[in-house]
Enzyme design. Structure first.
Site, mmCIF file in Angstrom:
data_model
loop_
_atom_site.group_PDB
_atom_site.id
_atom_site.type_symbol
_atom_site.label_atom_id
_atom_site.label_comp_id
_atom_site.label_asym_id
_atom_site.label_seq_id
_atom_site.Cartn_x
_atom_site.Cartn_y
_atom_site.Cartn_z
ATOM 1 N N ARG A 69 0.832 -1.214 0.000
ATOM 2 C CA ARG A 69 0.000 0.000 0.000
ATOM 3 C C ARG A 69 0.867 1.264 0.000
ATOM 4 N NH1 ARG A 69 -2.115 1.185 4.461
ATOM 5 N NH2 ARG A 69 -2.603 -0.968 4.998
ATOM 6 N N LYS A 73 -7.449 7.068 -19.627
ATOM 7 C CA LYS A 73 -7.770 7.602 -20.941
ATOM 8 C C LYS A 73 -6.509 7.595 -21.824
ATOM 9 C CE LYS A 73 -11.731 8.222 -18.867
ATOM 10 N NZ LYS A 73 -12.177 9.462 -18.295
ATOM 11 N N ASP A 130 -7.219 19.284 -13.925
ATOM 12 C CA ASP A 130 -7.418 17.947 -14.486
ATOM 13 C C ASP A 130 -7.157 18.069 -15.994
ATOM 14 O OD1 ASP A 130 -8.453 15.671 -15.731
ATOM 15 O OD2 ASP A 130 -10.080 15.440 -14.282
ATOM 16 N N TYR A 132 -15.706 17.368 -14.799
ATOM 17 C CA TYR A 132 -16.103 15.954 -14.836
ATOM 18 C C TYR A 132 -17.192 15.731 -13.785
ATOM 19 C CZ TYR A 132 -15.513 10.870 -14.985
ATOM 20 O OH TYR A 132 -15.718 9.520 -15.123
HETATM 21 C C1 LIG Z 1 -12.502 9.660 -16.879
HETATM 22 C C2 LIG Z 1 -12.202 10.947 -16.212
HETATM 23 C C3 LIG Z 1 -12.007 11.017 -14.832
HETATM 24 C C4 LIG Z 1 -12.143 9.814 -13.935
HETATM 25 O O1 LIG Z 1 -11.202 8.831 -14.185
HETATM 26 P P1 LIG Z 1 -11.463 7.298 -13.767
HETATM 27 O O2 LIG Z 1 -10.189 6.622 -14.074
HETATM 28 O O3 LIG Z 1 -12.618 6.820 -14.573
HETATM 29 O O4 LIG Z 1 -11.787 7.318 -12.296
HETATM 30 C C5 LIG Z 1 -11.688 12.248 -14.287
HETATM 31 N N1 LIG Z 1 -11.575 13.357 -15.049
HETATM 32 C C6 LIG Z 1 -11.765 13.321 -16.381
HETATM 33 C C7 LIG Z 1 -11.632 14.574 -17.164
HETATM 34 C C8 LIG Z 1 -12.092 12.121 -17.012
HETATM 35 O O5 LIG Z 1 -12.280 12.102 -18.335
#
Ligand SMILES: *Cc1c(COP(=O)(O)O)cnc(C)c1O
Length: 401
Positions: free
Chosen positions: A64, A218, A193, A117
């Site tokens: 962890r 992504k 983000d 998001y």
């Molecule tokens: C998909 C996404 C998230 C969340 O990511 P996960 O891996 O699905 O938890 C956060 N911010 C943006 C802009 C995203 O496209």
């Protein structure tokens, strides 16, 4: 470079993506860092245990708190972002929620944009409220409202996203930095983000952000085969977030770290291809008689085109557009597409298409969706790495049918 030296300029991103963070030679002389598939680590004797706890040796202790496969990817991503440090998580939401928990406590305040998001917005405006953290949503592009929303001494986080979903709004990082400069000494942090941008298109830390977060699920992973999250920034902030990760437990595992590492090797190739294809597709759609409007920051018609041109190296791989017609005609268009598959998410090699009204906003009525700015005929296309001619021909036949 051999031991993952930090990035010194944005021009070396491809080399960094391939080599940064890796340690050669390693015990097996393996070109690919081995997957550390272990929950715990052993100590030779009690003396080594004592050395570990007294900081005389640098080594792993328990899964962890750290994993060498994860650490290698953390070094690579830190290099790509021009960051001192990076902490990886089991998902993008684990990264975002852990970072915000580390930065905030009860009585403090967050300013965020209304088009962030959806789960991040829910976490900040719903969940964090239970812990006494207040939040103000501001409309994207309204920097006066953003500056006015800051409560001196209380606002600790400006939370932005760039580009945003589904309208691809691009945040003006210079303006955010100028707003932050008016509150020097207040502990205000800018958190971006940059999932949709990736470090190939935007490095927010170089334009005044304090932390950049990613859904590694992504583009960074890039193959729709893993969930991961990342937080990059200076060593002090990321160290605090990593300590909290050891408590909240949202760590990435060795296998996903291996896949993420493999994906990152081709990050610049994929993103440059996706940038180029998306720009061509956006231009094609904008000229198409069956399309009402296109949202892509690479088009002069986009409200943030000037900022995107100035602050980004490419405009990203996601194109949103309004099809001429209603909910059902838009669904029929999507069903006729043969190359992109229907699904949420983005950033992988496979193109994905979706109608936000029937995906993220399914439970709302048409009127409720209009109130949050989602039209029934809106389509989001996350461009993959297929041949752009095939994608354009496919969209054209589906629009004309
Ligand atoms: C998909 C996404 C998230 C969340 O990511 P996960 O891996 O699905 O938890 C956060 N911010 C943006 C802009 C995203 O496209």
């Amino acid at each position: 470079m051999r031991d993952g030296a930090p990035v010194t300029g944005p021009s070396r991103l491809s080399t960094l993506a391939v080599h940064a963070g890796e340690r050669h030679p390693n015990p097996d002389n393996a070109i690919v860092p081995p997957i550390a598939c272990t929950a715990t680590y052993t100590f030779r004797d009690t003396a080594e245990l004592r050395d570990h706890f007294e900081g005389r040796v640098q080594r792993e202790e328990y899964g962890r708190y750290g994993n060498p496969s994860v650490a290698a990817v953390e070094r690579k991503l830190a290099a790509l972002e021009g960051a001192e440090d990076c902490a990886l998580f089991g998902s993008g939401m684990a990264a975002i929620s852990s970072a915000l928990f580390a930065l905030l406590r009860g009585g403090q305040h967050v300013v965020l944009t209304a088009d962030g998001y959806r789960r991040t917005r829910q976490f900040v405006t719903g969940f964090l409220r239970k812990f006494g953290v207040e939040a103000t949503l501001v409309e994207p592009g309204d920097y006066e409202a953003l500056a006015a929303a800051i409560v001196p001494g209380k606002t600790r986080v400006l939370l932005g996203e760039s580009p945003t979903n589904p309208y691809m709004r691009v945040v003006d990082l210079d303006r955010l930095a100028a707003i932050k400069a008016q509150h020097r000494g207040s502990g205000l942090k800018i958190v971006i983000d940059a999932t949709f941008a990736t470090p190939v298109n935007l490095q927010p830390l170089r334009r005044g952000a304090d932390l950049v977060v990613h859904a590694g699920t992504k583009y960074l992973g890039g193959h729709n085969d893993l969930l991961a999250g990342a937080v990059c920034g200076d060593a002090g902030l990321v160290g605090a977030i990593r300590d909290l990760r050891g408590m909240l437990g949202g760590v990435l595992d060795g296998h996903s770290a291996y896949l993420l590492h493999r994906g990152l090797k081709t990050l610049t190739l994929r993103v440059e291809r996706q940038n180029a294809s998306a720009l061509r597709i956006a231009g094609f759609l904008e000229a198409h008689p069956e399309v009402e409007r296109v949202f892509y920051p690479g088009l002069a018609s986009h409200p943030d085109h000037a900022v995107a041109r100035e602050q980004m190296r490419g405009f990203g791989g996601v194109v949103s557009f309004l099809v001429r017609g209603d909910l059902d005609r838009t669904s029929r268009f999507i069903d006729r597409c043969r190359v992109p598959r229907i699904g949420p998410s983005l950033g992988g090699v496979e193109s994905l298409i979706e109608q936000p009204a029937l995906m993220s906003f399914y439970e709302l009525s048409t009127a409720e969706r209009e109130a949050v700015g989602i039209r029934d005929n809106l389509v989001r296309l996350a461009v993959g790495v297929e041949d752009v001619e095939d994608l354009i021909a496919d969209l054209d036949q589906a629009l004309r049918a």
